[in-house]
Design an enzyme around this catalytic site. Structure first.
Site, PDB file in Angstrom:
ATOM      1  CE1 TYR A 281      -5.204  -3.986   4.271  1.00 22.88           C
ATOM      2  CE2 TYR A 281      -2.829  -4.332   4.266  1.00 22.88           C
ATOM      3  CZ  TYR A 281      -4.043  -4.298   3.599  1.00 22.88           C
ATOM      4  OH  TYR A 281      -4.093  -4.587   2.257  1.00 22.88           O
TER       5      TYR A 281
ATOM      6  CD  GLN B  57      -3.005   5.442  -3.922  1.00 23.16           C
ATOM      7  OE1 GLN B  57      -2.161   6.249  -4.284  1.00 23.16           O
ATOM      8  NE2 GLN B  57      -3.928   5.736  -3.044  1.00 23.16           N
TER       9      GLN B  57
ATOM     10  CB  SER C 141      -7.817  -0.069  -3.089  1.00 26.85           C
ATOM     11  OG  SER C 141      -7.037  -0.187  -1.948  1.00 26.85           O
TER      12      SER C 141
ATOM     13  CG  ASP D 276      -4.563  -1.515  -3.553  1.00 22.35           C
ATOM     14  OD1 ASP D 276      -5.120  -2.636  -3.475  1.00 22.35           O
ATOM     15  OD2 ASP D 276      -4.474  -0.738  -2.590  1.00 22.35           O
TER      16      ASP D 276
ATOM     17  NE  ARG E 165      -3.915  -1.516   1.177  1.00 23.28           N
ATOM     18  CZ  ARG E 165      -5.117  -1.509   1.697  1.00 23.28           C
ATOM     19  NH1 ARG E 165      -5.278  -1.370   2.962  1.00 23.28           N
ATOM     20  NH2 ARG E 165      -6.156  -1.632   0.921  1.00 23.28           N
TER      21      ARG E 165
HETATM   22  P1  NAD Z   1      -9.553  -3.336   5.528  1.00 22.15           P
HETATM   23  O1  NAD Z   1     -10.431  -3.799   4.411  1.00 22.15           O
HETATM   24  O2  NAD Z   1      -8.492  -4.227   6.046  1.00 22.15           O
HETATM   25  O3  NAD Z   1     -10.510  -2.964   6.780  1.00 22.15           O
HETATM   26  C1  NAD Z   1     -11.601  -2.068   6.632  1.00 22.15           C
HETATM   27  C2  NAD Z   1     -11.642  -1.113   7.793  1.00 22.15           C
HETATM   28  O4  NAD Z   1     -12.038  -1.805   8.976  1.00 22.15           O
HETATM   29  C3  NAD Z   1     -10.306  -0.463   8.127  1.00 22.15           C
HETATM   30  O5  NAD Z   1     -10.458   0.942   8.068  1.00 22.15           O
HETATM   31  C4  NAD Z   1     -10.004  -0.958   9.531  1.00 22.15           C
HETATM   32  O6  NAD Z   1      -9.337   0.025  10.318  1.00 22.15           O
HETATM   33  C5  NAD Z   1     -11.393  -1.210  10.073  1.00 22.15           C
HETATM   34  N1  NAD Z   1     -11.472  -2.088  11.264  1.00 22.15           N
HETATM   35  C6  NAD Z   1     -10.723  -3.187  11.588  1.00 22.15           C
HETATM   36  N2  NAD Z   1     -11.132  -3.693  12.775  1.00 22.15           N
HETATM   37  C7  NAD Z   1     -12.171  -2.903  13.199  1.00 22.15           C
HETATM   38  C8  NAD Z   1     -13.028  -2.920  14.332  1.00 22.15           C
HETATM   39  N3  NAD Z   1     -12.906  -3.823  15.307  1.00 22.15           N
HETATM   40  N4  NAD Z   1     -13.974  -1.952  14.414  1.00 22.15           N
HETATM   41  C9  NAD Z   1     -14.126  -1.017  13.466  1.00 22.15           C
HETATM   42  N5  NAD Z   1     -13.352  -0.949  12.375  1.00 22.15           N
HETATM   43  C10 NAD Z   1     -12.375  -1.881  12.246  1.00 22.15           C
HETATM   44  O7  NAD Z   1      -8.883  -1.955   5.182  1.00 22.15           O
HETATM   45  P2  NAD Z   1      -8.798  -1.177   3.802  1.00 22.15           P
HETATM   46  O8  NAD Z   1     -10.118  -0.605   3.474  1.00 22.15           O
HETATM   47  O9  NAD Z   1      -8.228  -2.072   2.785  1.00 22.15           O
HETATM   48  O10 NAD Z   1      -7.779   0.009   4.092  1.00 22.15           O
HETATM   49  C11 NAD Z   1      -7.259   0.390   5.345  1.00 22.15           C
HETATM   50  C12 NAD Z   1      -6.474   1.694   5.183  1.00 22.15           C
HETATM   51  O11 NAD Z   1      -5.446   1.623   4.217  1.00 22.15           O
HETATM   52  C13 NAD Z   1      -7.349   2.860   4.747  1.00 22.15           C
HETATM   53  O12 NAD Z   1      -7.011   3.976   5.521  1.00 22.15           O
HETATM   54  C14 NAD Z   1      -6.965   3.106   3.333  1.00 22.15           C
HETATM   55  O13 NAD Z   1      -7.161   4.449   2.936  1.00 22.15           O
HETATM   56  C15 NAD Z   1      -5.502   2.749   3.361  1.00 22.15           C
HETATM   57  N6  NAD Z   1      -5.040   2.394   2.006  1.00 22.15           N
HETATM   58  C16 NAD Z   1      -3.879   2.933   1.538  1.00 22.15           C
HETATM   59  C17 NAD Z   1      -3.441   2.622   0.260  1.00 22.15           C
HETATM   60  C18 NAD Z   1      -2.186   3.211  -0.308  1.00 22.15           C
HETATM   61  O14 NAD Z   1      -1.584   4.013   0.339  1.00 22.15           O
HETATM   62  N7  NAD Z   1      -1.790   2.808  -1.488  1.00 22.15           N
HETATM   63  C19 NAD Z   1      -4.173   1.725  -0.515  1.00 22.15           C
HETATM   64  C20 NAD Z   1      -5.335   1.171   0.001  1.00 22.15           C
HETATM   65  C21 NAD Z   1      -5.767   1.520   1.277  1.00 22.15           C
END
Ligand code: NAD
Length: 377
Positions: free
Chosen positions: A229, A127, A133, A130, A122
């Site tokens: 994550y 990106q 996402s 990805d 990530r």
């Molecule tokens: P994910 O699918 O693993 O999880 C979804 C969400 O669930 C996350 O925000 C996580 O914090 C939340 N979560 C986990 N346990 C929880 C709980 N007990 N209660 C409530 N919420 C909980 O995560 P995701 O959507 O793939 O992405 C996570 C982060 O990574 C985001 O901030 C996203 O913006 C970032 N991201 C960055 C890049 C990059 O920089 N290239 C790419 C993709 C995502």
């Protein structure tokens, strides 16, 4: 360099790993592209549109696999088809490597370089490749539409001569990629009143910028991994989270859960008691259903109505319900990979495994499992 994309083996899969637009891009780059006849049927792309974009159609999957230098797929391949691939070929798809030891051993044995899209780092640079996402944003959008369709109410406030309807209340649990799209769709696009919670407090600003309310629950020290994550909570923290969320769930018409833990089972954060506290007609969409579910009572790929009239929707892969756009984004992720590692002089992809992106996502290479995380497991 030969690139081949077969039809998906899973009958439930509606996406295609290549679409006409990405075929054109690859052909322009200098690759020869073959797709299996019927690859775009479920996403409404006829064979003809692939031919017009410059692809060759093949009715013979095994022969095409045998001559391809790169294979694009959405889901994991049947193991027997791995053996049909050329030694030294590159395979790109979701592979679920945490749960598919046998599959990755087979790739190693066949001498195929297997790239797992789940493991894409990530980083800003990666990106564009990805796929987790790109697909999660569509799933978030689709979850809201599904809930809206099942709810016996409308989303926005409506003032009419027959009276005023108050806006529906939507609670989003987990504000990652899917959660953010769900907030935007429910609130900005459809006019509901949205609240959201995540264990990563850093998302509060994003929630507010979308016009939603961030629910604050004091569960002590939380955090995120270097990849962004969420870290796993202790049982005590989960209990505090449940207590903090129970009241919000009970006043919500719709709850959408998206809470996942990368490479682990999803946490159960909504208990039977919390569901029992919700009003009849309310809807829960559990986007974590495939990873075990965030809600007690979720059944994967089914809709269950509880004795108190709450509908729990556990359909997996909601992005498959918008297969054209899902395929467009997915195939663009894969094409960006090829483009990124394309050697213009040699007119082929060249992979240097010291590269930071490849260290993250290449699982097998040259007859061995090379990824640090899976080497000895
Ligand atoms: P994910 O699918 O693993 O999880 C979804 C969400 O669930 C996350 O925000 C996580 O914090 C939340 N979560 C986990 N346990 C929880 C709980 N007990 N209660 C409530 N919420 C909980 O995560 P995701 O959507 O793939 O992405 C996570 C982060 O990574 C985001 O901030 C996203 O913006 C970032 N991201 C960055 C890049 C990059 O920089 N290239 C790419 C993709 C995502």
């Amino acid at each position: 360099m030969q690139i081949f994309a077969p039809k998906e083996s899973d009958p439930q899969e509606t996406r295609a790993a290549l679409v006409p637009e990405t075929v054109s891009r690859l052909v322009k780059l200098g690759a020869a592209v073959t797709v299996e006849s019927g690859i775009g049927d479920a996403a409404a792309w006829p064979d003809k549109s692939y031919e017009e974009a410059g692809a060759t159609l093949s009715p013979d999957r095994l022969a095409a696999l045998g001559s391809a230098d790169i294979v694009f797929r959405v889901g994991k391949p049947p193991e027997a088809e791995i053996d049909a691939q050329k030694k030294g070929a590159i395979h790109l798809s979701f592979l679920d490597p945490f749960n598919e030891r046998g599959l990755i051993e087979r790739f190693a044995k066949a001498g195929v370089t297997a790239v797992s899209l789940e493991m894409m780092p990530r980083t800003t640079l990666a990106q564009k490749m990805d796929a987790l996402s790109s697909q999660a944003s569509l799933a978030g959008y689709q979850a809201v539409l599904l809930a809206a369709d099942r709810l016996p109410k409308i989303f926005p406030m409506m003032m009419t001569p027959a009276g005023t309807l108050s806006p529906s209340r939507v609670f989003i649990v987990g504000v990652g990629v899917a959660g953010l799209q769900a907030i935007a769709t429910a609130g900005k696009r459809l006019g509901a009143r949205v609240e959201a919670f995540d264990t990563r407090p850093v998302v509060e600003t994003e929630v507010k910028s979308l016009g939603a309310k961030f629910i604050k629950i004091d569960i002590g020290e939380t955090g995120q991994t270097a990849q962004g994550y969420a870290k796993e909570l202790t049982p005590e923290q989960i209990e505090k989270q449940r207590q903090g969320m129970a009241k919000v769930c009970s006043r919500s018409d719709i709850v959408i859960t998206t809470a996942k833990l990368f490479g682990r089972k999803a946490p159960v954060i909504i208990t039977k008691d919390m569901v029992a506290g919700m009003s009849p007609g309310s809807v829960i969409v559990d986007l974590a259903a495939e990873g075990g579910g965030n809600v007690e009572g979720t059944v994967l790929d089914e809709e269950v109505v509880t004795p108190n009239g709450v509908r729990i929707i556990g359909h997996g892969r909601l992005e498959c319900r918008v297969p054209q756009h899902a395929s467009q984004m997915y195939s663009s992720n894969l094409t960006n990979f090829v483009d990124h590692f394309w050697d213009e002089e040699a007119k082929r992809v060249k992979l240097d495994l010291d590269d930071e992106i490849l260290q993250g996502c290449v699982i097998t290479h040259d007859g061995a499992i090379v990824h640090e995380r899976f080497k000895d497991s």
